[in-house]
Design an enzyme around this catalytic site. Structure first.
Site, mmCIF file in Angstrom:
data_model
loop_
_atom_site.group_PDB
_atom_site.id
_atom_site.type_symbol
_atom_site.label_atom_id
_atom_site.label_comp_id
_atom_site.label_asym_id
_atom_site.label_seq_id
_atom_site.Cartn_x
_atom_site.Cartn_y
_atom_site.Cartn_z
ATOM 1 N N CYS A 35 -46.865 -64.442 84.213
ATOM 2 C CA CYS A 35 -45.976 -63.362 84.638
ATOM 3 C C CYS A 35 -44.823 -63.863 85.509
ATOM 4 O O CYS A 35 -43.662 -63.485 85.301
ATOM 5 C CB CYS A 35 -46.768 -62.281 85.373
ATOM 6 S SG CYS A 35 -47.923 -62.909 86.613
ATOM 7 N N HIS A 80 -43.746 -58.483 91.110
ATOM 8 C CA HIS A 80 -43.654 -59.805 91.732
ATOM 9 C C HIS A 80 -42.228 -60.068 92.210
ATOM 10 O O HIS A 80 -41.251 -59.742 91.527
ATOM 11 C CB HIS A 80 -44.025 -60.904 90.731
ATOM 12 C CG HIS A 80 -45.482 -60.950 90.380
ATOM 13 N ND1 HIS A 80 -46.445 -60.205 91.032
ATOM 14 C CD2 HIS A 80 -46.145 -61.685 89.437
ATOM 15 C CE1 HIS A 80 -47.628 -60.477 90.501
ATOM 16 N NE2 HIS A 80 -47.466 -61.366 89.537
#
Length: 327
Positions: free
Chosen positions: A128, A235
């Site tokens: 990711c 994130h």
């Protein structure tokens, strides 16, 4: 019309596969859902229809399936991805099982879509944090050339799946963690995945090796520190880049604005910069805090944010499937 399967349909990313497939309205004839025995029999709604999750077995792919989206962990992928591909299914795998295999393309559609068609039945979805990082790095590399990358990540608990989210919820209630080695509430844990003998974690090693593979720069110097933070989803990454040629910030901003998949949020006078709360639920990579690093001759700093469950996992895989379908 295509027959699609989801392996790991009961998980956090599996559920997001369903959401993204519905939102993007892919031409799906039949959708098959697979998971472990304990999830078999559960019902989900897709485009107004009720679908039942089946137990994943070696016979699951004994039917006409064109593309299978896997998100059930590395061990499941190692066992079942070859089974599926041998039966003519193209697997897009979200685990780390196949990412560094020389015969398996590692793809971010905004960066290296041409690699999709170099597959032998399996295509790997990157980590990711890597996905959201290489999207702007590709632009930077094409303009100025990259000599070195330094990653510092601030990764949400959803990156650990449902268990990570539950640990944050426990901590907010004053309970002890069950997933993380320390409470995540009020802490930043410089510990994602297991530690290696060299002192790095597997997560940090993934970012280093995957970035090199995707950008096709096998010897690119990269270092990383990956940190879990008490954020639910999204994130954030600080990226420091040493360049071959001096960057022109206005030129770079203009290029980011016109690049599909990137949203430039860089107006510090009005406190505009990428935030996890804004990226949450979206499929774009948000870039901001662009500035030169004056500690080196040709340096650049940027701040990159994305929804790690969507662009960092489910959406990236679905975008790969879309390209396969169009071809």
């Amino acid at each position: 019309m295509y027959n699609i399967a989801i392996v790991g349909a009961s998980g956090l990313v599996g559920g997001t596969f369903l959401k993204v497939l519905e939102e993007r309205d892919l031409p799906i004839k039949n959708l098959y859902l697979f998971a472990s025995a304990r999830s078999a029999g559960k019902e989900v709604i897709f485009k107004g229809k009720t679908l039942v999750i089946e137990e994943l077995t070696e016979n699951s792919f004994d039917r006409e399936i064109d593309i299978a989206l896997f998100s059930a962990g590395g061990d499941i992928s190692k066992k079942f991805a070859p089974v599926a591909s041998e039966k003519g299914v193209i697997v897009v795998d979200n685990s780390s099982a196949w990412r560094m295999d020389e015969n398996v393309p590692l793809v971010v559609p905004e960066v290296n879509p041409e690699d999709i068609f170099k597959n032998n039945g399996i295509i790997a979805n990157p980590n990711c944090s890597t996905i959201q990082s290489v999207v702007p790095l590709k632009v930077i590399d094409e303009l100025y050339g990259i000599k070195r990358v330094v990653y510092s990540t601030y990764q949400a608990v959803s990156g650990s799946g449902i268990k990570g989210i539950e640990d944050l919820q426990r901590g907010l209630k004053g309970e002890e963690p069950k997933t993380y080695p320390h409470p995540i509430v009020n802490n930043c844990l410089p510990h994602i995945d297991s530690f290696l003998e060299n002192g790095y974690t597997k997560e940090e090693e993934k970012m280093i090796n995957e970035t090199r593979k995707i950008l096709n720069k096998k010897n690119l110097p990269i270092t990383a520190t990956c940190v879990r933070v008490p954020v639910l989803n999204g994130h954030s990454i600080s990226i420091n880049v040493e360049l071959e040629r001096e960057a022109n910030l206005e030129e770079l901003k203009a290029k980011f604005r016109e690049t599909k998949g990137i949203v430039l949020e860089d107006d510090v006078k009005n406190n505009r910069y990428p935030l996890a709360t804004e990226a949450n639920g979206t499929d774009e990579v948000y870039v901001g805090r662009l500035r030169k690093d004056f500690s080196i001759e040709k340096g650049l700093n940027l701040w990159v944010v994305a929804d790690n469950i969507r662009k960092g996992a489910a959406t990236n895989a679905v975008q790969i499937a879309e390209i396969l379908m169009k071809k």
